[in-house]
Design an enzyme around this catalytic site. Structure first.
Site, PDB file in Angstrom:
ATOM      1  N   HIS A  66      -6.304  -0.907   7.941  1.00  0.00           N
ATOM      2  CA  HIS A  66      -6.660   0.490   7.660  1.00  0.00           C
ATOM      3  C   HIS A  66      -8.065   0.810   8.190  1.00  0.00           C
ATOM      4  O   HIS A  66      -8.934   1.298   7.465  1.00  0.00           O
ATOM      5  CB  HIS A  66      -6.587   0.787   6.168  1.00  0.00           C
ATOM      6  CG  HIS A  66      -6.327   2.244   5.880  1.00  0.00           C
ATOM      7  ND1 HIS A  66      -5.543   2.684   4.848  1.00  0.00           N
ATOM      8  CD2 HIS A  66      -6.749   3.375   6.513  1.00  0.00           C
ATOM      9  CE1 HIS A  66      -5.492   4.001   4.840  1.00  0.00           C
ATOM     10  NE2 HIS A  66      -6.228   4.454   5.861  1.00  0.00           N
TER      11      HIS A  66
ATOM     12  N   ARG B 117       0.201   7.139   7.674  1.00  0.00           N
ATOM     13  CA  ARG B 117       0.462   6.813   6.280  1.00  0.00           C
ATOM     14  C   ARG B 117       1.585   5.780   6.208  1.00  0.00           C
ATOM     15  O   ARG B 117       2.586   5.891   6.918  1.00  0.00           O
ATOM     16  CB  ARG B 117       0.873   8.062   5.482  1.00  0.00           C
ATOM     17  CG  ARG B 117      -0.251   9.087   5.329  1.00  0.00           C
ATOM     18  CD  ARG B 117      -1.311   8.578   4.371  1.00  0.00           C
ATOM     19  NE  ARG B 117      -2.393   9.535   4.166  1.00  0.00           N
ATOM     20  CZ  ARG B 117      -3.542   9.518   4.830  1.00  0.00           C
ATOM     21  NH1 ARG B 117      -3.747   8.607   5.768  1.00  0.00           N
ATOM     22  NH2 ARG B 117      -4.483  10.403   4.557  1.00  0.00           N
TER      23      ARG B 117
END
Length: 312
Positions: A275, A227
């Protein structure tokens, strides 16, 4: 009574998931279920959900037995005060294998210093930088959930001495498992490569900051497929500028897509990946969802329910 399943995600995902979900439901003995993006809330039995959906108020879904998240991360939904239904996270072998492959690939890249040769095909014979064996390269994995544990075990199988850290004490064969503040200091102080796989919670906000980065050995490498909020960006950039952190390979960020003017893009000691470390694959994810619906209809416990008290 008809079994009704609402697919609530960004419109583009319906094209990806409709057929895999229908096939998986059929294989699970649920071929007669109604699967749709439009159903009356009071008639919905299960919600297949992604946090980028327009659905934010779960109050009208009074018949719903469970909300089945399409993503591994649940931080964008778990705090929703209208969500009173059970929430299951996505734990999918395809998602896990993707993360393991990204983590092992980039760990080996930095361990072997592959960039030195890939980026310097200039006629200079650089044979004075022989990497140590994996057994001499300590690695720390912060976060020992399903993804963190799988990555730690894969690296251990390659011969790396692996330390894992989590908020609560874990026990994983072959891994030195630590917890708590003292455990975090120990885990960071010995790590030449640090891999971040913690969830986004108030407790993990900026876990890597100026103080904790200073605990790492000079020249350590950071991989963050977890994250973006785990890292204090200003502190990391400062540590990269001084060389205390030799390189950071980052897959997740506080703002995504990463803005074009963000200093990470141009920093010589940063690699940005968009990502992609662990992406949900529709075919395998659909089987996970169908199995949870089958279990719900059979009166069996749901898989991978979120612990609301802990927030993940």
């Amino acid at each position: 009574m008809t079994l009704n399943i609402l697919f609530a995600a960004a419109a583009a995902r319906w094209d990806d998931y409709e057929q895999p979900l229908r096939h998986a439901l059929s294989d699970a003995g649920l071929a007669d279920a109604t699967l749709s993006t439009q159903l009356p809330p009071a008639e919905v039995d299960y919600i297949v959900y992604a946090p980028n959906s327009d659905l934010q108020d779960f109050t009208p879904y009074t018949r719903t037995k469970a909300v089945l998240n399409l993503w591994a991360g649940v931080e964008d939904i778990v705090t929703n005060p209208t969500l009173t239904q059970p929430l299951a996270r996505m734990v999918d072998d395809g998602l896990t294998r993707g993360m393991v492959e990204w983590v092992t690939g980039h760990t080996l890249r930095h361990h072997l210093n592959t960039d030195l040769h890939v980026l310097h095909q200039d006629g200079i014979w650089r044979n004075d930088d022989v990497p140590p064996l994996a057994r001499d390269r300590p690695v720390t994995v912060l976060g020992l959930g399903a993804l963190g544990a799988a990555c730690a075990q894969a690296l251990c199988a390659l011969g790396f001495p692996v330390t894992g850290w989590s908020r609560s004490q874990k026990s994983i064969e072959g891994i030195t498992c630590l917890s708590g503040d003292a455990g975090l200091r120990t885990a960071l102080s010995s790590a030449q490569i640090v891999i971040l796989l913690l969830p986004r919670t108030p407790q993990t906000e900026s876990l890597l900051n100026a103080e904790t980065l200073s605990l790492m050995p000079p020249g350590a490498v950071i991989l963050n497929p977890g994250r973006g909020t785990l890292i204090d960006d200003a502190a990391l950039l400062a540590a990269l500028d001084t060389g205390h952190v030799a390189h950071a390979t980052l897959d997740t960020f506080r703002a995504e897509p990463l803005p074009q003017d963000h200093p990470y893009w141009a920093h010589p000691r940063v690699t940005v990946t968009p990502h992609i470390a662990s992406t949900t694959r529709p075919a395998s994810a659909a089987r996970v969802i169908a199995e949870n619906i089958r279990r719900g209809e059979a009166g069996e416990p749901f898989l991978h329910l979120v612990d609301r008290a802990r927030g993940y």
